[in-house]
Design a protein around this motif. Structure first.
Motif, PDB file in Angstrom:
ATOM      1  N   PHE A 173       0.836  -1.195   0.000  1.00  7.24           N
ATOM      2  CA  PHE A 173       0.000   0.000   0.000  1.00  7.24           C
ATOM      3  C   PHE A 173       0.872   1.246   0.000  1.00  7.24           C
ATOM      4  CE2 PHE A 173       0.669   0.938   4.467  1.00  7.24           C
ATOM      5  CZ  PHE A 173       0.186   2.227   4.660  1.00  7.24           C
ATOM      6  N   ILE A 174       0.324   2.316  -0.532  1.00 11.11           N
ATOM      7  CA  ILE A 174       0.958   3.619  -0.452  1.00 11.11           C
ATOM      8  C   ILE A 174      -0.045   4.573   0.184  1.00 11.11           C
ATOM      9  CG2 ILE A 174       2.637   3.365  -2.304  1.00 11.11           C
ATOM     10  CD1 ILE A 174       0.705   4.677  -4.191  1.00 11.11           C
TER      11      ILE A 174
ATOM     12  N   LYS B 217      -0.014  11.958  -9.565  1.00  7.69           N
ATOM     13  CA  LYS B 217      -1.411  12.339  -9.356  1.00  7.69           C
ATOM     14  C   LYS B 217      -2.231  12.193 -10.629  1.00  7.69           C
ATOM     15  CE  LYS B 217      -1.968  16.769  -8.802  1.00  7.69           C
ATOM     16  NZ  LYS B 217      -2.646  17.239 -10.026  1.00  7.69           N
ATOM     17  N   ASP B 218      -1.684  12.681 -11.741  1.00  6.65           N
ATOM     18  CA  ASP B 218      -2.437  12.654 -12.996  1.00  6.65           C
ATOM     19  C   ASP B 218      -2.515  11.261 -13.598  1.00  6.65           C
ATOM     20  OD1 ASP B 218      -2.917  15.309 -12.756  1.00  6.65           O
ATOM     21  OD2 ASP B 218      -1.280  15.944 -14.065  1.00  6.65           O
ATOM     22  N   GLU B 219      -1.712  10.323 -13.106  1.00  2.95           N
ATOM     23  CA  GLU B 219      -1.823   8.931 -13.535  1.00  2.95           C
ATOM     24  C   GLU B 219      -3.086   8.289 -12.972  1.00  2.95           C
ATOM     25  OE1 GLU B 219      -0.312   6.523 -15.348  1.00  2.95           O
ATOM     26  OE2 GLU B 219       0.811   8.116 -16.311  1.00  2.95           O
ATOM     27  N   ILE B 220      -3.435   8.663 -11.750  1.00  2.30           N
ATOM     28  CA  ILE B 220      -4.506   7.981 -11.024  1.00  2.30           C
ATOM     29  C   ILE B 220      -5.851   8.669 -11.215  1.00  2.30           C
ATOM     30  CG2 ILE B 220      -5.272   7.259  -8.725  1.00  2.30           C
ATOM     31  CD1 ILE B 220      -2.288   7.218  -7.948  1.00  2.30           C
TER      32      ILE B 220
ATOM     33  N   GLN C  20      -7.408  -1.189  -4.784  1.00  2.00           N
ATOM     34  CA  GLN C  20      -8.342  -0.550  -3.876  1.00  2.00           C
ATOM     35  C   GLN C  20      -7.851   0.875  -3.647  1.00  2.00           C
ATOM     36  OE1 GLN C  20      -9.413  -3.141  -0.353  1.00  2.00           O
ATOM     37  NE2 GLN C  20      -7.622  -4.260  -1.086  1.00  2.00           N
ATOM     38  N   ILE C  21      -8.707   1.842  -3.915  1.00  2.00           N
ATOM     39  CA  ILE C  21      -8.328   3.242  -3.742  1.00  2.00           C
ATOM     40  C   ILE C  21      -9.263   3.861  -2.716  1.00  2.00           C
ATOM     41  CG2 ILE C  21      -8.070   5.475  -4.876  1.00  2.00           C
ATOM     42  CD1 ILE C  21      -7.332   3.963  -7.418  1.00  2.00           C
TER      43      ILE C  21
ATOM     44  N   PHE D 173      -5.378   9.897   1.106  1.00  2.00           N
ATOM     45  CA  PHE D 173      -5.403   8.980  -0.032  1.00  2.00           C
ATOM     46  C   PHE D 173      -4.603   7.728   0.319  1.00  2.00           C
ATOM     47  CE2 PHE D 173      -2.918   7.354  -3.598  1.00  2.00           C
ATOM     48  CZ  PHE D 173      -3.895   7.082  -4.537  1.00  2.00           C
ATOM     49  N   ARG D 174      -5.211   6.579   0.107  1.00  2.93           N
ATOM     50  CA  ARG D 174      -4.509   5.313   0.263  1.00  2.93           C
ATOM     51  C   ARG D 174      -4.853   4.402  -0.899  1.00  2.93           C
ATOM     52  NH1 ARG D 174      -5.031   4.232   6.856  1.00  2.93           N
ATOM     53  NH2 ARG D 174      -3.838   6.090   7.405  1.00  2.93           N
ATOM     54  N   MET D 175      -3.838   3.732  -1.415  1.00  2.00           N
ATOM     55  CA  MET D 175      -4.054   2.770  -2.495  1.00  2.00           C
ATOM     56  C   MET D 175      -3.489   1.434  -2.041  1.00  2.00           C
ATOM     57  SD  MET D 175      -3.649   3.246  -6.570  1.00  2.00           S
ATOM     58  CE  MET D 175      -1.923   3.653  -6.627  1.00  2.00           C
TER      59      MET D 175
END
Length: 557
Positions: A274-275, A283-286, A302-303, A529-531
């Protein structure tokens, strides 16, 4: 930052990262157990880690790691509700000044040589008294002594050498601990949920001295196994943890990759589980420009975006007697109100943050905190025509304004600069380093500055304390020097009020008084924010951005 911000929009960079995702999908790389079959959560702390002593837990890395190693009397759940931890129950007397805690009797400290042949012992109320006294002790140099300063009975006498102990920390027996406050302070229990309220054993602190920072001994769900500073931290499951069946993980493995982009690439390669941040480099990737999540990421990971208790704002000197205020057009209420109407917060959040925030069109109390109400507290909607009318009524003479900030927030301050230009106000941006900016603001040399307030504890009082007249800087956090007898009366009434619902209404009245006087321009309420990888379960978030790993599970595929 500007060059990096430009680079991440270039097609080759995006194609490179997207290619890594596609490769990951085809290869199915990433694993949720190590070679021995143990469940290990792998994460990264890009900011590094300076200490594992909760007395110095002032940044995210220390707060997150200390939360795994130590426990306090109480803790906050994902909804910011107080839950029992080392204390199984507590009572608050009708005066709101006496807190009595009934401790669990089955809590053991981590095994360690500091305890001698027994290797461990049971936690008692004396450990709580010792830990809290240690936070208050100037020799500890704790960044958290403020949670007790001015609140605990007998603290000043002890600090002056007039008493052998702090009378406000009372040990009734091994399993009963009592705290005596000088005055009611309704958010007090929330303060004890901070790392500064964690309990440590005297034996370990005395055995390791300054090296306790690298030899933590607590009662938390994990214990230290290895720490190669700057390289890797490994925590192992505490088999004697007092909550039955927890933790589920066998270990936590932490890397210290300083580049968030590099850590992000390791995540999409399946090497991290996780990050916990959203960085400009990806940022613009996600997120798409409208704030929605890119379909490739939504399908794979999971975002978890969530409100975070942080208000980004612009501060202004509101006391016309101060020299910096006298030299600025901001001394006029109508000018301050005009500037608030000039900012399109919806556009700011959409284009600068990709939707990772909420436009601050209410008060200073942020979304996600009890007391926030977009209906009860009205801020300043975007209305450039109204802004121009207010400037005309104020007789604004076109004098330029100077906004103090830091280079990190260049995109935001440039947005503000262009917004003001649309209503005929010229803004000069003066960037300083963080420490220099703080000095200018707290000494009242700056009339206008960018700031943020991240909640120390989940209560609206934490934000409203910025406007209490007795908290005026440089001693207190009231850097705007806002003064209002009506506000002060409500603030003092709220400190005496033990009923949450009544206190929230008082908070909303105070927040509206602040908005009416406009010593601040709230810009947006932050979001965390967590992914997570798909095999990670049980990792939740809360508006304080706390990290609790004790309920995390790694599912086998």
């Amino acid at each position: 930052m500007a060059s990096l911000r430009y680079a991440i929009h270039q097609f080759p960079v995006r194609l490179c990262i997207t290619g890594i995702i596609i490769t990951t999908l085809w290869m199915g790389c990433g694993q949720n157990v190590d070679n021995s079959g143990k469940a290990v959560l792998r994460m990264n702390l890009d900011e590094g880690l300076a200490s594992l002593d909760p007395a110095s837990a002032r940044d995210r890395a220390r707060v997150w790691m200390c939360a795994q190693l130590f426990s306090g009397l109480v803790e906050l759940d994902s909804a910011l509700a107080l839950q029992p931890a080392l204390a199984r129950a507590w009572e608050i007397d009708p005066s709101g000044r006496v807190y009595t805690f009934r401790l669990r009797r089955d809590v053991l400290f981590h095994e360690d040589a500091c305890f001698g042949p027994a290797r461990t012992r049971r936690l008692t109320a004396a450990d709580v008294a010792y830990s809290f006294t240690r936070i208050c002790d100037p020799a500890t140099a704790s960044t958290g002594k403020w949670i007790f300063s001015g609140k605990i009975q007998g603290l000043d006498a002890w600090l002056a050498g007039q008493a052998p102990a702090i009378s406000g920390f009372e040990v009734l027996n091994d399993s009963t601990f009592r705290i005596h406050l000088l005055n009611p302070f309704p958010p007090f229990l929330s303060l004890l949920a901070m790392p500064y309220g964690y309990v440590v054993p005297k034996e370990a602190v005395e055995a390791y001295g300054p090296d306790f920072r690298a030899h933590p001994v607590g009662t938390g769900p994990f214990r230290l196994f290895r720490w190669d500073e700057g390289r890797r931290l490994v925590l192992h499951r505490n088999p004697a943890y007092f909550e039955p069946g927890l933790p589920h993980l066998d270990a936590v493995s932490v890397q210290f990759i300083p580049s968030r982009l590099s850590a992000f690439i390791q995540f999409v390669q399946g090497r991290l589980d996780f990050i916990g941040d959203l960085d400009a480099s990806y940022k613009d990737e996600i997120f798409n420009p409208d704030g929605s999540i890119d379909s490739a990421y939504a399908a794979r990971y999971q975002i978890l975006p969530a409100p975070q208790l942080n208000t980004e704002y612009l501060g202004m000197l509101a006391d016309p007697a101060l020299p910096a205020a006298q030299a600025s057009p901001l001394a006029d209420l109508r000018v301050r109100q005009a500037l608030s109407h000039a900012i399109d917060r919806e556009k700011l959040v959409r284009y600068l943050l990709n939707g990772m925030g909420t436009p601050a069109e209410a008060g200073m109390i942020p979304e996600g905190l009890p007391g926030f109400s977009a209906e009860a507290v009205r801020g300043y909607p975007y209305d450039p025509a109204r802004a121009r009318a207010l400037l005309a009524a104020a007789g604004y003479d076109g004098r330029p304004l100077v906004l103090y900030s830091t280079p990190k927030y260049a995109a935001m301050t440039e947005f503000v600069q262009k917004s003001f230009e649309q209503i005929g106000v010229k803004l000069e941006i003066r960037n300083l380093q963080g420490g220099a900016l703080r000095k200018e603001v707290y000494s009242s040399n700056a009339a206008f500055w960018r700031a943020s307030w991240i909640a120390d504890y989940p209560d609206g009082e934490n934000y409203l304390s910025l406007f209490y007249s007795r908290n005026a800087s440089p001693v207190g956090p009231n850097t705007t020097h806002f003064q209002s007898p009506a506000f002060d009366r409500l603030y003092e009434a709220a400190l005496r009020e033990t009923r949450d619902s009544v206190r929230q209404r008082l908070y909303q009245q105070m927040d509206q008084l602040v908005m009416d006087a406009a010593p601040v321009i709230p810009l947006y309420y932050d979001r965390s924010f967590r992914m997570l990888q798909p095999w990670v379960k049980g990792l939740s978030s809360n508006p304080m951005n706390h990290l609790s790993l004790k309920r995390v599970q790694m599912l086998r595929r």
